[in-house]
Scaffold this motif. Structure first.
Motif, mmCIF file in Angstrom:
data_model
loop_
_atom_site.group_PDB
_atom_site.id
_atom_site.type_symbol
_atom_site.label_atom_id
_atom_site.label_comp_id
_atom_site.label_asym_id
_atom_site.label_seq_id
_atom_site.Cartn_x
_atom_site.Cartn_y
_atom_site.Cartn_z
ATOM 1 N N SER A 138 65.330 42.156 45.513
ATOM 2 C CA SER A 138 64.216 42.064 44.576
ATOM 3 C C SER A 138 63.875 40.605 44.332
ATOM 4 O O SER A 138 64.767 39.777 44.137
ATOM 5 C CB SER A 138 64.580 42.731 43.249
ATOM 6 O OG SER A 138 63.579 42.518 42.273
ATOM 7 N N LYS A 172 51.418 40.364 44.434
ATOM 8 C CA LYS A 172 50.804 41.608 44.914
ATOM 9 C C LYS A 172 50.716 41.623 46.433
ATOM 10 O O LYS A 172 51.013 42.627 47.090
ATOM 11 C CB LYS A 172 49.425 41.778 44.278
ATOM 12 C CG LYS A 172 49.474 42.002 42.769
ATOM 13 C CD LYS A 172 48.085 42.187 42.201
ATOM 14 C CE LYS A 172 48.137 42.400 40.703
ATOM 15 N NZ LYS A 172 48.887 43.618 40.323
ATOM 16 N N SER A 183 54.174 41.821 48.050
ATOM 17 C CA SER A 183 54.735 43.168 47.914
ATOM 18 C C SER A 183 54.347 44.033 49.100
ATOM 19 O O SER A 183 55.170 44.770 49.656
ATOM 20 C CB SER A 183 54.247 43.822 46.618
ATOM 21 O OG SER A 183 54.825 43.200 45.500
ATOM 22 N N LEU A 206 57.485 44.924 51.876
ATOM 23 C CA LEU A 206 58.060 46.256 51.703
ATOM 24 C C LEU A 206 58.714 46.801 52.974
ATOM 25 O O LEU A 206 59.750 47.467 52.897
ATOM 26 C CB LEU A 206 57.002 47.232 51.192
ATOM 27 C CG LEU A 206 56.886 47.347 49.672
ATOM 28 C CD1 LEU A 206 55.845 48.385 49.298
ATOM 29 C CD2 LEU A 206 58.231 47.705 49.037
ATOM 30 N N ARG A 244 61.226 44.068 47.265
ATOM 31 C CA ARG A 244 60.217 44.237 46.218
ATOM 32 C C ARG A 244 59.884 42.889 45.588
ATOM 33 O O ARG A 244 60.755 42.029 45.456
ATOM 34 C CB ARG A 244 60.728 45.166 45.109
ATOM 35 C CG ARG A 244 60.991 46.576 45.553
ATOM 36 C CD ARG A 244 61.400 47.452 44.383
ATOM 37 N NE ARG A 244 62.641 47.027 43.740
ATOM 38 C CZ ARG A 244 62.755 46.629 42.490
ATOM 39 N NH1 ARG A 244 61.692 46.584 41.696
ATOM 40 N NH2 ARG A 244 63.937 46.273 41.982
ATOM 41 N N ASN A 249 57.866 41.340 42.095
ATOM 42 C CA ASN A 249 57.217 41.605 40.814
ATOM 43 C C ASN A 249 57.151 40.325 39.993
ATOM 44 O O ASN A 249 57.779 39.320 40.335
ATOM 45 C CB ASN A 249 57.982 42.682 40.035
ATOM 46 C CG ASN A 249 57.887 44.051 40.683
ATOM 47 O OD1 ASN A 249 56.839 44.678 40.693
ATOM 48 N ND2 ASN A 249 59.000 44.518 41.255
ATOM 49 N N SER A 273 64.751 49.677 38.622
ATOM 50 C CA SER A 273 63.306 49.455 38.692
ATOM 51 C C SER A 273 62.775 49.626 40.112
ATOM 52 O O SER A 273 61.734 49.075 40.462
ATOM 53 C CB SER A 273 62.957 48.055 38.180
ATOM 54 O OG SER A 273 63.513 47.054 39.019
ATOM 55 N N ALA A 274 63.463 50.405 40.920
ATOM 56 C CA ALA A 274 63.131 50.525 42.341
ATOM 57 C C ALA A 274 61.714 51.022 42.602
ATOM 58 O O ALA A 274 61.167 50.804 43.681
ATOM 59 C CB ALA A 274 64.133 51.450 43.036
ATOM 60 N N VAL A 331 56.728 47.982 41.960
ATOM 61 C CA VAL A 331 56.412 47.145 43.120
ATOM 62 C C VAL A 331 55.062 46.457 42.895
ATOM 63 O O VAL A 331 54.075 47.113 42.559
ATOM 64 C CB VAL A 331 56.349 47.984 44.417
ATOM 65 C CG1 VAL A 331 55.978 47.098 45.603
ATOM 66 C CG2 VAL A 331 57.666 48.692 44.673
ATOM 67 N N SER A 352 54.033 44.563 40.562
ATOM 68 C CA SER A 352 53.584 44.721 39.181
ATOM 69 C C SER A 352 53.873 43.472 38.360
ATOM 70 O O SER A 352 54.713 42.644 38.714
ATOM 71 C CB SER A 352 54.262 45.926 38.525
ATOM 72 O OG SER A 352 53.904 47.121 39.173
#
Length: 249
Positions: A131, A162, A165, A169, A174, A176, A232-233, A236, A238
């Motif tokens: 992450s 954004k 992400s 992926l 991820r 954020n 928090s998987a 994405v 965010s």
């Protein structure tokens, strides 16, 4: 809690403020923490506070060369990363008419270019499922006078999260953003303002926060850890705003 047992976490700008609070929180939950910063003395103090497993690397976030040097230093320690908190940043405020190229370059080099190429350089060191949390700011949303350059740099980071992400992926990574409101950290002493102006600015800012106070670094760190943890998987690309309601006015 031990959400980060047997993990390795990198926190840039981890020797003070939000970065140090996050580093402490990660360490308390079992992580091996790698911190960076420019001040050698502050790094040593933070490393000692974090414990013998912590790693401190002196690095000035703001250039491609520095980004590659940090990645090489982490690699040399044999560390593979489960999370990265891109926290190092610069906050310089000035009225629009007084902004010069030097202020612009200093802000964007540290806040945008440094972050962008740091993530790029670290990609080979990220474990699958890692992450990345980027430190944004509500200034990207609220149009505060005097913050034009800083706000623009933070808006760029939110957009970057954004896009990355979507791109990362397939690697299982991820990205954020946590966007703090006004937080009581040493950063407020580095705005380029004299003592009187700084006090007046702080009072004006607090007056715009419904909770009537500055946030604490530990309150932002709690959200950083949430975004870095497996819980928090499904979050994405965010942004979570932590501002005491300031952006809701």
């Amino acid at each position: 809690m031990t959400r980060f047992q047997n993990t390795s976490i990198l926190v840039t700008g981890g020797s003070s403020g939000i970065g140090f609070a996050a580093s402490q929180a990660f360490a308390r939950e079992g992580a091996r923490v790698v911190i960076t910063g420019r001040d050698a003395a502050a790094l040593d103090t933070a490393k000692n506070a974090l414990g013998e497993r912590a790693i401190a690397i002196r690095n000035d976030a703001g250039s491609l060369a520095a980004a590659r040097e940090l990645a090489a230093a982490v690699d040399a320690q044999g560390v593979r990363l489960d999370a990265v908190f891109i926290n190092a940043g610069s906050a310089k405020f000035a009225p629009f008419a007084d902004v010069d190229e030097a202020l612009w370059d200093a802000s964007f080099d540290t806040n945008v270019k440094g972050a962008y190429f740091q993530i790029q350089a670290l990609l080979p060191l990220l474990n699958r499922g890692a992450s990345i949390v980027i430190n944004g700011s509500i200034n990207a949303h609220i149009g505060m006078p005097g913050s034009s350059v800083y706000a623009a740099s933070k808006a760029a980071l939110i957009s970057l999260a954004k896009t990355l992400s979507a791109e990362l992926l397939p690697r299982g990574v991820r990205v954020n953003v946590v966007s703090p409101g006004p937080v009581r950290t040493p950063l407020y002493g580095k705005l380029g303002l004299d003592a009187a102006a700084l006090e007046a600015t702080a009072a004006q800012i607090v007056g715009q926060v419904p909770l009537g106070r500055f946030g604490m670094p530990e309150e932002i760190a709690a959200t950083v850890l949430h975004l870095a943890a497996p819980e928090s998987a499904f979050i994405v690309g965010s942004e979570i705003i932590v501002d005491g309601g300031m952006s809701q006015l």
